[in-house]
Motif scaffolding. Structure first.
Motif, PDB file in Angstrom:
ATOM      1  N   LEU A 115      19.250  43.372  55.413  1.00  0.00           N
ATOM      2  CA  LEU A 115      21.349  44.389  54.341  1.00  0.00           C
ATOM      3  C   LEU A 115      21.880  44.856  54.803  1.00  0.00           C
ATOM      4  O   LEU A 115      22.566  44.820  54.401  1.00  0.00           O
ATOM      5  N   GLU A 116      21.479  45.579  56.013  1.00  0.00           N
ATOM      6  CA  GLU A 116      22.579  46.667  56.507  1.00  0.00           C
ATOM      7  C   GLU A 116      23.653  45.374  57.344  1.00  0.00           C
ATOM      8  O   GLU A 116      24.994  45.664  57.248  1.00  0.00           O
ATOM      9  N   ASN A 117      23.534  44.714  57.851  1.00  0.00           N
ATOM     10  CA  ASN A 117      24.187  43.526  58.073  1.00  0.00           C
ATOM     11  C   ASN A 117      25.259  42.691  57.505  1.00  0.00           C
ATOM     12  O   ASN A 117      26.797  42.807  57.734  1.00  0.00           O
ATOM     13  N   ILE A 118      25.000  42.893  56.664  1.00  0.00           N
ATOM     14  CA  ILE A 118      25.659  41.712  55.606  1.00  0.00           C
ATOM     15  C   ILE A 118      26.536  43.154  54.440  1.00  0.00           C
ATOM     16  O   ILE A 118      28.054  43.164  54.303  1.00  0.00           O
ATOM     17  N   ILE A 119      25.788  44.916  53.977  1.00  0.00           N
ATOM     18  CA  ILE A 119      27.058  45.680  53.564  1.00  0.00           C
ATOM     19  C   ILE A 119      28.228  45.639  54.512  1.00  0.00           C
ATOM     20  O   ILE A 119      29.259  46.023  54.344  1.00  0.00           O
ATOM     21  N   LYS A 120      27.697  45.480  56.076  1.00  0.00           N
ATOM     22  CA  LYS A 120      28.814  46.525  57.067  1.00  0.00           C
ATOM     23  C   LYS A 120      29.818  44.743  57.089  1.00  0.00           C
ATOM     24  O   LYS A 120      30.719  45.354  57.500  1.00  0.00           O
ATOM     25  N   SER A 121      29.003  43.670  57.086  1.00  0.00           N
ATOM     26  CA  SER A 121      29.841  41.873  56.890  1.00  0.00           C
ATOM     27  C   SER A 121      31.330  42.285  55.678  1.00  0.00           C
ATOM     28  O   SER A 121      32.912  42.024  55.797  1.00  0.00           O
ATOM     29  N   PHE A 122      30.351  42.949  54.724  1.00  0.00           N
ATOM     30  CA  PHE A 122      31.173  43.003  53.124  1.00  0.00           C
ATOM     31  C   PHE A 122      32.739  43.903  53.619  1.00  0.00           C
ATOM     32  O   PHE A 122      33.469  44.033  53.461  1.00  0.00           O
ATOM     33  N   LEU A 123      32.198  45.700  54.092  1.00  0.00           N
ATOM     34  CA  LEU A 123      32.701  46.170  54.048  1.00  0.00           C
ATOM     35  C   LEU A 123      34.100  45.774  55.215  1.00  0.00           C
ATOM     36  O   LEU A 123      35.300  46.416  55.356  1.00  0.00           O
ATOM     37  N   LYS A 124      33.367  45.487  56.540  1.00  0.00           N
ATOM     38  CA  LYS A 124      34.627  45.007  57.703  1.00  0.00           C
ATOM     39  C   LYS A 124      35.579  43.371  56.891  1.00  0.00           C
ATOM     40  O   LYS A 124      36.777  43.645  56.840  1.00  0.00           O
ATOM     41  N   ASN A 125      35.204  43.387  56.233  1.00  0.00           N
ATOM     42  CA  ASN A 125      35.199  41.502  56.192  1.00  0.00           C
ATOM     43  C   ASN A 125      36.649  41.918  54.283  1.00  0.00           C
ATOM     44  O   ASN A 125      37.432  40.692  54.450  1.00  0.00           O
ATOM     45  N   ARG A 126      35.376  42.120  53.817  1.00  0.00           N
ATOM     46  CA  ARG A 126      35.810  42.202  51.846  1.00  0.00           C
ATOM     47  C   ARG A 126      36.353  43.824  51.299  1.00  0.00           C
ATOM     48  O   ARG A 126      36.369  43.465  49.548  1.00  0.00           O
ATOM     49  N   LYS A 127      37.074  44.060  52.291  1.00  0.00           N
ATOM     50  CA  LYS A 127      37.542  45.567  50.692  1.00  0.00           C
ATOM     51  C   LYS A 127      38.414  45.642  49.823  1.00  0.00           C
ATOM     52  O   LYS A 127      38.084  45.593  49.531  1.00  0.00           O
ATOM     53  N   LYS A 128      39.882  44.304  50.554  1.00  0.00           N
ATOM     54  CA  LYS A 128      40.691  44.115  49.353  1.00  0.00           C
ATOM     55  C   LYS A 128      40.047  43.061  48.012  1.00  0.00           C
ATOM     56  O   LYS A 128      40.665  43.474  47.119  1.00  0.00           O
ATOM     57  N   SER A 129      39.162  42.647  48.869  1.00  0.00           N
ATOM     58  CA  SER A 129      38.507  41.787  47.329  1.00  0.00           C
ATOM     59  C   SER A 129      37.368  42.630  46.613  1.00  0.00           C
ATOM     60  O   SER A 129      38.047  41.476  45.817  1.00  0.00           O
ATOM     61  N   PHE A 130      36.769  43.845  46.994  1.00  0.00           N
ATOM     62  CA  PHE A 130      36.561  44.118  46.009  1.00  0.00           C
ATOM     63  C   PHE A 130      37.088  44.993  45.548  1.00  0.00           C
ATOM     64  O   PHE A 130      36.765  45.264  43.710  1.00  0.00           O
ATOM     65  N   SER A 131      38.351  46.173  46.207  1.00  0.00           N
ATOM     66  CA  SER A 131      39.246  45.871  45.142  1.00  0.00           C
ATOM     67  C   SER A 131      39.821  45.084  43.475  1.00  0.00           C
ATOM     68  O   SER A 131      40.207  46.161  42.795  1.00  0.00           O
ATOM     69  N   ARG A 132      40.183  44.157  43.785  1.00  0.00           N
ATOM     70  CA  ARG A 132      40.028  43.764  43.205  1.00  0.00           C
ATOM     71  C   ARG A 132      39.228  43.449  41.807  1.00  0.00           C
ATOM     72  O   ARG A 132      39.044  43.263  40.803  1.00  0.00           O
ATOM     73  N   LEU A 133      37.604  42.694  42.568  1.00  0.00           N
ATOM     74  CA  LEU A 133      36.848  42.425  42.199  1.00  0.00           C
ATOM     75  C   LEU A 133      36.517  43.902  40.755  1.00  0.00           C
ATOM     76  O   LEU A 133      35.837  43.779  40.242  1.00  0.00           O
ATOM     77  N   MET A 134      37.155  45.016  41.636  1.00  0.00           N
ATOM     78  CA  MET A 134      36.343  46.267  40.540  1.00  0.00           C
ATOM     79  C   MET A 134      37.233  46.189  39.100  1.00  0.00           C
ATOM     80  O   MET A 134      36.978  47.065  38.187  1.00  0.00           O
ATOM     81  N   ALA A 135      38.558  45.951  39.699  1.00  0.00           N
ATOM     82  CA  ALA A 135      39.687  45.828  38.368  1.00  0.00           C
ATOM     83  C   ALA A 135      39.187  45.177  37.482  1.00  0.00           C
ATOM     84  O   ALA A 135      39.304  44.969  35.984  1.00  0.00           O
ATOM     85  N   LEU A 136      38.698  43.999  37.953  1.00  0.00           N
ATOM     86  CA  LEU A 136      37.846  43.066  36.848  1.00  0.00           C
ATOM     87  C   LEU A 136      36.878  43.097  35.768  1.00  0.00           C
ATOM     88  O   LEU A 136      36.370  42.736  34.967  1.00  0.00           O
ATOM     89  N   SER A 137      35.887  43.531  36.918  1.00  0.00           N
ATOM     90  CA  SER A 137      34.623  44.231  36.019  1.00  0.00           C
ATOM     91  C   SER A 137      34.902  45.424  34.884  1.00  0.00           C
ATOM     92  O   SER A 137      33.984  44.955  34.791  1.00  0.00           O
ATOM     93  N   ASP A 289      41.728  48.170  42.182  1.00  0.00           N
ATOM     94  CA  ASP A 289      43.045  48.192  41.592  1.00  0.00           C
ATOM     95  C   ASP A 289      42.919  48.488  39.992  1.00  0.00           C
ATOM     96  O   ASP A 289      41.963  48.412  39.362  1.00  0.00           O
ATOM     97  N   ARG A 290      44.616  48.568  39.480  1.00  0.00           N
ATOM     98  CA  ARG A 290      44.677  49.283  38.404  1.00  0.00           C
ATOM     99  C   ARG A 290      44.142  48.087  37.308  1.00  0.00           C
ATOM    100  O   ARG A 290      44.417  47.319  36.824  1.00  0.00           O
ATOM    101  N   ALA A 291      43.263  49.055  36.569  1.00  0.00           N
ATOM    102  CA  ALA A 291      42.760  47.272  35.410  1.00  0.00           C
ATOM    103  C   ALA A 291      43.181  47.574  33.990  1.00  0.00           C
ATOM    104  O   ALA A 291      43.365  48.604  33.344  1.00  0.00           O
ATOM    105  N   VAL A 292      44.034  46.872  33.951  1.00  0.00           N
ATOM    106  CA  VAL A 292      45.572  47.207  32.240  1.00  0.00           C
ATOM    107  C   VAL A 292      44.286  46.324  31.596  1.00  0.00           C
ATOM    108  O   VAL A 292      45.352  46.564  30.295  1.00  0.00           O
ATOM    109  N   VAL A 293      43.798  45.335  31.438  1.00  0.00           N
ATOM    110  CA  VAL A 293      43.154  45.324  30.122  1.00  0.00           C
ATOM    111  C   VAL A 293      41.340  45.684  29.697  1.00  0.00           C
ATOM    112  O   VAL A 293      40.780  45.343  31.443  1.00  0.00           O
ATOM    113  N   GLN A 294      41.294  46.405  29.224  1.00  0.00           N
ATOM    114  CA  GLN A 294      39.847  46.301  28.581  1.00  0.00           C
ATOM    115  C   GLN A 294      39.627  45.881  27.491  1.00  0.00           C
ATOM    116  O   GLN A 294      40.142  45.211  26.957  1.00  0.00           O
ATOM    117  N   HIS A 295      38.058  45.504  27.807  1.00  0.00           N
ATOM    118  CA  HIS A 295      37.851  44.143  26.678  1.00  0.00           C
ATOM    119  C   HIS A 295      37.748  44.738  25.356  1.00  0.00           C
ATOM    120  O   HIS A 295      38.194  43.936  24.553  1.00  0.00           O
TER     121      HIS A 295
END
Length: 613
Positions: A115-137, A289-295
């Motif tokens: 689990l530690e390895n996967i968390i670190k892998s996401f932090l190292k390689n997918r930070k930008k992706s998660f910024s965008r995903l959090m806006a869509l969330s 990222d900025r979420a410009v539309v809410q449900h």
């Protein structure tokens, strides 16, 4: 003195009379009435709503982009949980945070090296992706939570949609699993998701979330463990049951994990790693990222007649791309109408208000447009004042190149040129959504040109004089601008200088067209073809704006010199002497052979032909 004054008065009065006559004559000039279309007249009568929240175009690009989905899917399938990742996150601090998450969650969140390895892998390689995903969330998570709350399913399972589809309702796996929750065809049918020629409710966020909640609730009654429920969602309950038997009757995910399929072994840790990143994103410098539309900024309307996205877009001034994103379950961009079934259209709230306030007018317009007789008359009025049996309509395709820059993705490029991702992939033979930096992408656009007997052309719409002049000027410049590119087949012994000399182009242009620079000049040895821009070919088509302005004579004068001076034509793939001759009025195959000393008619792509007059 009195005589002079009297004479002056008479002259003044005479002059005023003449002036008055001129004014009167000027005022009697009647401007031609410009008829507006039925669609415009309907829209002008709409009751407008003051509520003006608009959907940001960047948000639409994120939804249409499949880049994140493909990247995350690849990570989950290929990540090695036994390989340590070099990222600064103290193990003791991670254990404390996981323990804090475990205390307030129904999931059994335990620290382990995988689990530690996967968390670190996401932090190292997918930070930008998660910024965008959090806006869509912020748009999707309220729908998920509502569905889960009704079934008493843990709200944390909303993070599973990030792992499954990267929050893309149009995501389709290699196995055919579709939508936010990646239902297979038969599973979707089993949970009452409608799938037919018009509709695929696996892509409907509300209905698919309700089905996912139903599945989770039933699986929990079987396994009694939420991690095993997630494992069964990924690999099926049968594989989980086998793993339990092979483990000697163990009944927790971590105890049977090594007996599960390889992908499922990384599936639950990926879910927990996603939950961790959402919980501690601030601590790791992940800024959503900025979420410009809410449900809650959208609303649904029950549709009473079949209508297309194109019709809705024209009536409400909503981009078709936005309608596709808000209504992903309609496969053909058509909202169907079935007897005894309700179908809904989701719109931004201000557009939904316009629809409801003018519903009768909208359906009246649809009935009007569906009438073949009226539609034919309306088309004729819109296209020309005087019908001509000699009139034809030609579709002209124009190809341009777009050089991929840093930060580009197919969704953004498609939105920029108002085309679809499917078209981009087809034009450029792309099998995935990944695009290399510096690559030239083909963009094909089509325009309709109405072609008639040159002395009879009269079109109804009034054309701005300035636009007409600009159009004529663009024709004058046509021979100096780059036309559709052709391809040069690289031959043994070729280098850039010899190719440039052979094709009579500059070395710098050749580099620019093919994305070559000092660092990658040696790539020519491995390149099979080079993009070459030739001078614009001659055409007897008259630009639509010039036709509409009735300025044909001016156009002909401007282009006469060009047609008589002769042009160079560079042979493209698929060309023949017959097809080339057809491009130039009055030119025959014999002419081309004579002008270019061709004996047997053989021509090759990249070959330069002289077309005289």
């Amino acid at each position: 003195m009195i005589v002079k004054n009297t004479t002056l008065s008479v002259l003044l009065l005479s002059t005023m009379g003449l002036f008055a006559q001129e004014v009167a004559q000027t005022n009697t000039v009647v401007k031609p009435e410009i008829k507006i279309s039925y669609l415009d007249s309907v829209k002008q009568s709409f009751v407008k709503d003051d509520y003006a929240i608009r959907v940001d175009s960047l948000w639409m690009k994120e939804l249409v982009s499949l880049d994140i989905y493909e990247d995350l899917s690849k990570d989950i399938q290929t990540i090695n949980t036994d390989t340590k990742v070099d990222y600064e996150l103290p193990t003791e601090l991670l254990k404390q945070r996981l323990q804090a998450m475990n205390e307030k969650s129904p999931f059994n969140i335990q620290y382990n090296q995988g689990l530690e390895n996967i968390i670190k892998s996401f932090l190292k390689n997918r930070k930008k992706s998660f910024s965008r995903l959090m806006a869509l969330s912020e748009y999707y998570f309220p729908m998920f939570e509502e569905a889960f709350a009704k079934q008493n399913v843990p709200l944390e399972i909303k993070y599973l949609a990030v792992v499954e589809s990267a929050l893309n309702p149009k995501a389709v796996s290699k196995m055919g699993a579709t939508g936010l929750w990646q239902f297979m065809y038969h599973t979707g049918k089993q949970y009452n998701l409608k799938i037919d020629s018009f509709i695929d409710e696996r892509s409907d966020p509300l209905k698919a979330s309700a089905a996912a909640a139903d599945y989770m609730s039933k699986m929990f009654k079987i396994f009694g463990d939420w991690e095993l429920v997630l494992a069964s969602y990924n690999s099926g309950p049968g594989n989980v049951s086998k793993a339990i038997r092979r483990s000697g009757g163990k009944q927790t995910y971590w105890e049977i994990r090594n007996h599960l399929p390889k992908e499922t072994q990384g599936y639950v840790p990926a879910f927990l790693a996603t939950m961790y990143l959402y919980e501690y994103h601030n601590e790791h410098g992940i800024n959503p990222d900025r979420a410009v539309v809410q449900h809650f900024e959208t609303d649904t309307i029950r549709i009473k007649e079949k209508m297309t996205f194109k019709q809705i877009s024209s009536l409400l001034d909503v981009p078709e791309a936005q309608l596709q994103l808000l209504n992903p379950s309609y496969k053909l961009n058509v909202v169907p109408f079935y007897q005894d079934e309700d179908h809904f259209l989701r719109l931004p709230k201000e557009k939904a208000s316009v629809f409801v306030s003018n519903e009768d007018k909208i359906y009246a317009y649809l009935d009007h447009e569906s009438s073949p007789k009226i539609n034919q008359v309306q088309t004729l009025i819109a296209s020309t004042k005087t019908a001509s049996p000699k009139s034809t309509q030609t579709v002209i395709s124009k190809t341009q190149l777009y050089k991929v820059r840093s930060g580009d993705n197919l969704g953004a490029i498609a939105s920029k040129y108002n085309v679809s991702i499917v078209q981009l992939k087809k034009w450029n033979n792309l099998k995935s959504n990944s695009i290399a930096l510096g690559r030239n992408l083909k963009i094909i656009s089509e325009s309709k040109i109405i072609k008639k007997d040159i002395n009879e052309v009269k079109l109804a719409p009034a054309v701005d004089k300035k636009r007409t002049e600009e159009a004529i000027a663009s024709v004058e410049d046509k021979n100096t601008k780059e036309a559709q590119p052709s391809l040069y087949v690289v031959q043994a012994g070729d280098n850039l200088s010899s190719i440039a000399k052979k094709l009579n182009v500059s070395l710098s242009d050749l580099k620019e067209w093919n994305g070559l620079n000092a660092e990658n000049m040696d790539m020519i040895a491995s390149m099979k073809k080079l993009v070459i821009h030739s001078k614009a070919e001659e055409s007897d088509e008259i630009p639509e704006i010039i036709v509409a302005s009735n300025n044909i004579d001016s156009y002909k004068k401007k282009t006469a010199a060009v047609k008589n001076s002769g042009v160079d034509y560079y042979v493209k793939k698929g060309d023949s002497l017959y097809s080339i001759a057809k491009k130039y009025p009055g030119v025959t195959i014999s002419d081309i052979k004579k002008w270019n000393d061709i004996e047997n008619g053989d021509i090759k792509p990249g070959m330069k032909l002289k077309i005289n007059g």
